[in-house]
Design a protein around this motif. Structure first.
Motif, PDB file in Angstrom:
ATOM      1  N   HIS A 161      62.951 -31.525 -28.762  1.00 48.21           N
ATOM      2  CA  HIS A 161      61.701 -31.189 -29.438  1.00 48.21           C
ATOM      3  C   HIS A 161      61.491 -32.175 -30.579  1.00 48.21           C
ATOM      4  N   LEU A 162      60.473 -31.942 -31.379  1.00 51.58           N
ATOM      5  CA  LEU A 162      60.189 -32.852 -32.483  1.00 51.58           C
ATOM      6  C   LEU A 162      61.336 -32.840 -33.494  1.00 51.58           C
ATOM      7  N   PRO A 163      61.663 -33.999 -34.084  1.00 52.67           N
ATOM      8  CA  PRO A 163      62.724 -34.054 -35.103  1.00 52.67           C
ATOM      9  C   PRO A 163      62.356 -33.196 -36.313  1.00 52.67           C
ATOM     10  N   PRO A 164      63.347 -32.789 -37.095  1.00 51.68           N
ATOM     11  CA  PRO A 164      63.086 -31.911 -38.256  1.00 51.68           C
ATOM     12  C   PRO A 164      62.055 -32.464 -39.236  1.00 51.68           C
ATOM     13  N   LYS A 165      62.032 -33.774 -39.429  1.00 50.94           N
ATOM     14  CA  LYS A 165      61.106 -34.371 -40.396  1.00 50.94           C
ATOM     15  C   LYS A 165      59.750 -34.732 -39.789  1.00 50.94           C
ATOM     16  N   GLN A 166      59.552 -34.390 -38.534  1.00 49.89           N
ATOM     17  CA  GLN A 166      58.290 -34.720 -37.865  1.00 49.89           C
ATOM     18  C   GLN A 166      57.385 -33.500 -37.834  1.00 49.89           C
ATOM     19  N   THR A 167      56.084 -33.733 -37.993  1.00 48.65           N
ATOM     20  CA  THR A 167      55.080 -32.675 -37.878  1.00 48.65           C
ATOM     21  C   THR A 167      54.246 -32.927 -36.634  1.00 48.65           C
ATOM     22  N   VAL A 168      53.569 -31.890 -36.167  1.00 46.71           N
ATOM     23  CA  VAL A 168      52.703 -32.050 -34.993  1.00 46.71           C
ATOM     24  C   VAL A 168      51.589 -33.046 -35.298  1.00 46.71           C
ATOM     25  N   GLU A 169      51.018 -32.949 -36.504  1.00 44.49           N
ATOM     26  CA  GLU A 169      49.942 -33.872 -36.884  1.00 44.49           C
ATOM     27  C   GLU A 169      50.463 -35.303 -36.938  1.00 44.49           C
ATOM     28  N   GLY A 170      51.643 -35.492 -37.500  1.00 47.24           N
ATOM     29  CA  GLY A 170      52.223 -36.819 -37.563  1.00 47.24           C
ATOM     30  C   GLY A 170      52.560 -37.363 -36.196  1.00 47.24           C
ATOM     31  N   PHE A 171      53.009 -36.488 -35.306  1.00 47.29           N
ATOM     32  CA  PHE A 171      53.337 -36.895 -33.941  1.00 47.29           C
ATOM     33  C   PHE A 171      52.111 -37.474 -33.248  1.00 47.29           C
ATOM     34  N   PHE A 172      50.983 -36.750 -33.285  1.00 43.39           N
ATOM     35  CA  PHE A 172      49.775 -37.215 -32.603  1.00 43.39           C
ATOM     36  C   PHE A 172      49.139 -38.403 -33.330  1.00 43.39           C
ATOM     37  N   ALA A 173      49.433 -38.558 -34.625  1.00 43.97           N
ATOM     38  CA  ALA A 173      48.886 -39.695 -35.376  1.00 43.97           C
ATOM     39  C   ALA A 173      49.709 -40.971 -35.167  1.00 43.97           C
ATOM     40  N   GLY A 174      50.857 -40.851 -34.491  1.00 37.98           N
ATOM     41  CA  GLY A 174      51.679 -42.033 -34.243  1.00 37.98           C
ATOM     42  C   GLY A 174      52.696 -42.321 -35.325  1.00 37.98           C
ATOM     43  N   GLU A 175      52.960 -41.339 -36.186  1.00 36.43           N
ATOM     44  CA  GLU A 175      53.968 -41.513 -37.243  1.00 36.43           C
ATOM     45  C   GLU A 175      55.338 -41.212 -36.633  1.00 36.43           C
ATOM     46  N   SER A 176      55.933 -42.222 -36.033  1.00 33.43           N
ATOM     47  CA  SER A 176      57.149 -42.044 -35.246  1.00 33.43           C
ATOM     48  C   SER A 176      58.364 -41.724 -36.112  1.00 33.43           C
ATOM     49  N   VAL A 177      59.073 -40.665 -35.716  1.00 30.91           N
ATOM     50  CA  VAL A 177      60.354 -40.304 -36.324  1.00 30.91           C
ATOM     51  C   VAL A 177      61.365 -40.253 -35.181  1.00 30.91           C
ATOM     52  N   PRO A 178      62.259 -41.246 -35.061  1.00 31.29           N
ATOM     53  CA  PRO A 178      63.163 -41.326 -33.905  1.00 31.29           C
ATOM     54  C   PRO A 178      64.100 -40.136 -33.794  1.00 31.29           C
ATOM     55  N   VAL A 179      64.290 -39.679 -32.566  1.00 37.72           N
ATOM     56  CA  VAL A 179      65.293 -38.652 -32.297  1.00 37.72           C
ATOM     57  C   VAL A 179      66.671 -39.309 -32.235  1.00 37.72           C
ATOM     58  N   ASN A 180      66.733 -40.501 -31.626  1.00 39.10           N
ATOM     59  CA  ASN A 180      67.969 -41.272 -31.518  1.00 39.10           C
ATOM     60  C   ASN A 180      67.784 -42.585 -32.284  1.00 39.10           C
ATOM     61  N   GLN A 181      68.172 -42.618 -33.541  1.00 34.19           N
ATOM     62  CA  GLN A 181      67.907 -43.777 -34.394  1.00 34.19           C
ATOM     63  C   GLN A 181      68.531 -45.057 -33.835  1.00 34.19           C
ATOM     64  N   LYS A 182      69.791 -44.992 -33.410  1.00 39.00           N
ATOM     65  CA  LYS A 182      70.453 -46.196 -32.909  1.00 39.00           C
ATOM     66  C   LYS A 182      69.801 -46.710 -31.628  1.00 39.00           C
ATOM     67  N   LEU A 183      69.463 -45.792 -30.743  1.00 36.20           N
ATOM     68  CA  LEU A 183      68.794 -46.186 -29.504  1.00 36.20           C
ATOM     69  C   LEU A 183      67.420 -46.775 -29.805  1.00 36.20           C
ATOM     70  N   SER A 184      66.712 -46.181 -30.755  1.00 34.15           N
ATOM     71  CA  SER A 184      65.412 -46.696 -31.158  1.00 34.15           C
ATOM     72  C   SER A 184      65.537 -48.114 -31.712  1.00 34.15           C
TER      73      SER A 184
END
Length: 288
Positions: free
Chosen positions: A112-135
């Motif tokens: 699901h969305l990362p703890p620091k991510q909001t639904v509004e931020g998700f749809f606005a493209g404010e990316s918060v990686p779930v897997n930082q190293k992979l990202s």
């Protein structure tokens, strides 16, 4: 993470194909792209999408050269697949799931969305990686971008309704644009098998642009079902898809669109923002 990028990774990535529009229909193909480096699996899924994206000859309004229209938007598919790989919760041992139907491809990523991510931020493209190293690896290889344009690009093409945020997964639906298919106008209730067939766009009687006579009572092609009558009455004032869905008592916007589409094509209902059909501010109003 090292295991995912090694040749010994054992998390399979599957692409299942069904012959109809639901999983209740027959499955006729399963392609597995796992048991190898995650980057190889990603490349295989993207390449398989290219195989499925069959170009269609668009003969509508043809003058000299014909135009080829893909089955679905390749860039939206690519962005959705990359996001599914980057943001999948790999630590659970489950891979993204790709399912193809007759009318769409569904791309499911676990988690699901990362703890620091909001639904509004998700749809606005404010990316918060779930897997930082992979990202970071994807960024270094220029597979993805830090700009976070993936989700806005997808919603720009298909609207926010194409992304469903579930409790333990995120599903992106890439719809198909099939040309030359038969379009049906409902006569009475939609469950009645006697339905009048309208030739597809580009054939003898193009549906788009038909001038409907003021008195439709004598034309069986334009008899409304009870649902359509309710939509026409309810949309005397502009309403959005959510309001229409709640008014009809449905839980699925796709079902509502099945009733809206013929009304739009017949010129009985219009969009308040016709230049941006997928706008989140889109509303529908009955044409009197």
């Amino acid at each position: 993470m090292a295991q995912l990028l090694s040749d010994n990774s054992h998390i399979p990535v599957r692409f299942s194909l069904f012959s109809g529009e639901t999983k209740a229909t027959t499955m006729y193909s399963v392609r597995e792209f796992g048991n190898t480096c995650l980057l190889y699996s990603l490349d295989d899924v993207l390449r398989y999408g290219e195989v499925l994206n069959i170009p269609q000859a668009d003969e509508r309004n043809r003058i000299v050269e014909r135009k080829e229209v893909p089955l679905f938007h390749a860039e939206a598919y690519r962005e959705a697949v990359i996001n599914a790989f980057v943001h999948n919760l790999w630590i659970t041992g489950n891979a993204p799931m790709f399912t193809g139907f007759r009318d769409r491809i569904e791309i499911l990523s676990r988690g699901h969305l990362p703890p620091k991510q909001t639904v509004e931020g998700f749809f606005a493209g404010e990316s918060v990686p779930v897997n930082q190293k992979l990202s970071d690896i994807f960024l270094q290889l220029h597979i993805s971008e830090r700009s976070g344009r993936g989700v806005p690009k997808i919603t720009e093409l298909y609207g926010e309704d194409c992304i469903e945020l579930r409790e333990n997964s995120i599903v992106v639906t890439i719809p198909f644009e099939r040309l030359g298919e038969k379009v049906y106008a409902p006569v009475g209730d939609e469950n009645v098998p006697d339905r009048k067939e309208i030739p597809p766009v580009g054939k003898e009687i193009p549906l788009v642009g038909i001038k409907i006579p003021p008195d439709r009572s004598e034309n069986p092609l334009f008899k409304e079902s009870g649902i359509e009558e309710r939509i026409l009455r309810f949309c005397a004032e502009a309403k959005n898809i959510q309001e229409i869905m709640e008014h009809l008592g449905y839980r699925d916007k796709k079902t509502v669109r099945k009733y809206l589409s013929p009304l739009l094509q017949q010129g009985r209902v219009s969009m308040t923002i016709p230049d941006k059909p997928n706008s989140k501010n889109q509303k529908y109003i009955t044409i009197k």
